[in-house]
Design an enzyme around this catalytic site. Sequence first.
Site, PDB file in Angstrom:
ATOM      1  N   GLY A   1      13.538  -7.988  36.884  1.00  0.00           N
ATOM      2  CA  GLY A   1      12.939  -6.877  37.673  1.00  0.00           C
ATOM      3  C   GLY A   1      13.569  -5.360  37.101  1.00  0.00           C
TER       4      GLY A   1
ATOM      5  N   HIS B   1       9.057  -5.132  29.253  1.00  0.00           N
ATOM      6  CA  HIS B   1       8.599  -6.278  30.104  1.00  0.00           C
ATOM      7  C   HIS B   1       7.056  -6.618  30.080  1.00  0.00           C
ATOM      8  CE1 HIS B   1      12.564  -5.121  32.402  1.00  0.00           C
ATOM      9  NE2 HIS B   1      12.690  -6.531  31.916  1.00  0.00           N
TER      10      HIS B   1
HETATM   11  P1  AMP Z   1      15.497  -8.921  31.678  1.00  0.00           P
HETATM   12  O1  AMP Z   1      14.708  -8.198  32.831  1.00  0.00           O
HETATM   13  O2  AMP Z   1      16.496  -7.783  31.297  1.00  0.00           O
HETATM   14  O3  AMP Z   1      16.244 -10.061  32.080  1.00  0.00           O
HETATM   15  O4  AMP Z   1      14.677  -9.168  30.501  1.00  0.00           O
HETATM   16  C1  AMP Z   1      13.635  -9.836  30.846  1.00  0.00           C
HETATM   17  C2  AMP Z   1      12.733 -10.120  29.378  1.00  0.00           C
HETATM   18  O5  AMP Z   1      12.220  -8.935  28.945  1.00  0.00           O
HETATM   19  C3  AMP Z   1      13.713 -10.823  28.454  1.00  0.00           C
HETATM   20  O6  AMP Z   1      12.906 -11.972  27.780  1.00  0.00           O
HETATM   21  C4  AMP Z   1      13.812  -9.552  27.542  1.00  0.00           C
HETATM   22  O7  AMP Z   1      14.338  -9.879  26.263  1.00  0.00           O
HETATM   23  C5  AMP Z   1      12.618  -9.033  27.644  1.00  0.00           C
HETATM   24  N1  AMP Z   1      13.075  -7.159  27.458  1.00  0.00           N
HETATM   25  C6  AMP Z   1      13.716  -6.683  27.863  1.00  0.00           C
HETATM   26  N2  AMP Z   1      13.762  -5.364  27.331  1.00  0.00           N
HETATM   27  C7  AMP Z   1      12.748  -5.250  26.095  1.00  0.00           C
HETATM   28  C8  AMP Z   1      12.203  -4.421  25.395  1.00  0.00           C
HETATM   29  N3  AMP Z   1      12.789  -3.241  25.213  1.00  0.00           N
HETATM   30  N4  AMP Z   1      11.331  -5.049  24.494  1.00  0.00           N
HETATM   31  C9  AMP Z   1      10.933  -6.241  24.647  1.00  0.00           C
HETATM   32  N5  AMP Z   1      11.349  -7.284  25.387  1.00  0.00           N
HETATM   33  C10 AMP Z   1      12.155  -6.667  26.462  1.00  0.00           C
END
Ligand code: AMP
Length: 281
Positions: free
Chosen positions: A31, A37
């Site tokens: 989230g 995301h």
């Molecule tokens: P998180 O909500 O931080 O667990 O991230 C969920 C997904 O979004 C994970 O696969 C992360 O690697 C991806 N994600 C987070 N930040 C970025 C970003 N700046 N660019 C691309 N994907 C991202």
Amino acid sequence: MKTVRTSAGLADAVAPWKSVGAKIAFVPTMGALHEGHLSLIALARRNAPRVVASIFVNPTQFAPHEDFDSYPRHPERDAALLSRAGCDLLFIPDRETVYPPGFGTWIDPQGAALGLESAVRPHFFRGVATVVARLFALVRPDIAVFGEKDAQQLAVVRQLVRDLDFPVEIVGGPIVREADGLAMSSRNNYLSPEERQRAVRLSRALAQARARFECGERRSEVLCEAVTQELAADPEIVLHYVEVVDPDTFVPVEKVDRQAVVALAAKIGSTRLIDNIRLEG
Ligand code: AMP
């Protein structure tokens, strides 16, 4: 977009898609969504006719001193963003849905999980691998999309799927950055305006390594030095690690003679950030 919170609700929502053989692409998140995301949702859309996202702040990947309680939670705003981005179904399970009473099975990844993040967060990938396995069991996706922003996590998930033969194809999405280069992250919300300015130095440091690489430098040690030098110019930035590794195994490489990742983690004030770049050796 429909929102479901229980495993029964999820099963009911995906049953009609499964029955006609429509492929499901899954984007797990914690989230506090941003463009990074949403780029994964768009990538999921390009890979399958049905897209499921989840929001679950996974308690088992946080150490007691980490930010589980204060992690930003904006489910309504997130749902609106997901819906606009083309997500079909949002799964927001509670803790007991993911870890039912009596839950006692943990996945303790080795290989790609060793070193880097694990050195600072020893139980992190055990929590990540276990929650990913649980979410895969609940959602039963054909494809799952993860960001290259968390490059070691992506390698660990690929290894998990390979080792345990999960019938899921893993797709990686490129890092989405702010205009000044800072990699988007939910944790950027923690930065004060002054720390936010300082944080640009992380991507600038990686850009220095890339510049050296493009001038022909292949020695990992020298590429890492370019990063440490740039970061050393700001005493408020505490570098946890910078390493050049193989993108699949996350084993450090001495020379970039094939594809490699330069990965770093650093603390600015009380906020820990990670970033990386990919070099095509
Ligand atoms: P998180 O909500 O931080 O667990 O991230 C969920 C997904 O979004 C994970 O696969 C992360 O690697 C991806 N994600 C987070 N930040 C970025 C970003 N700046 N660019 C691309 N994907 C991202």
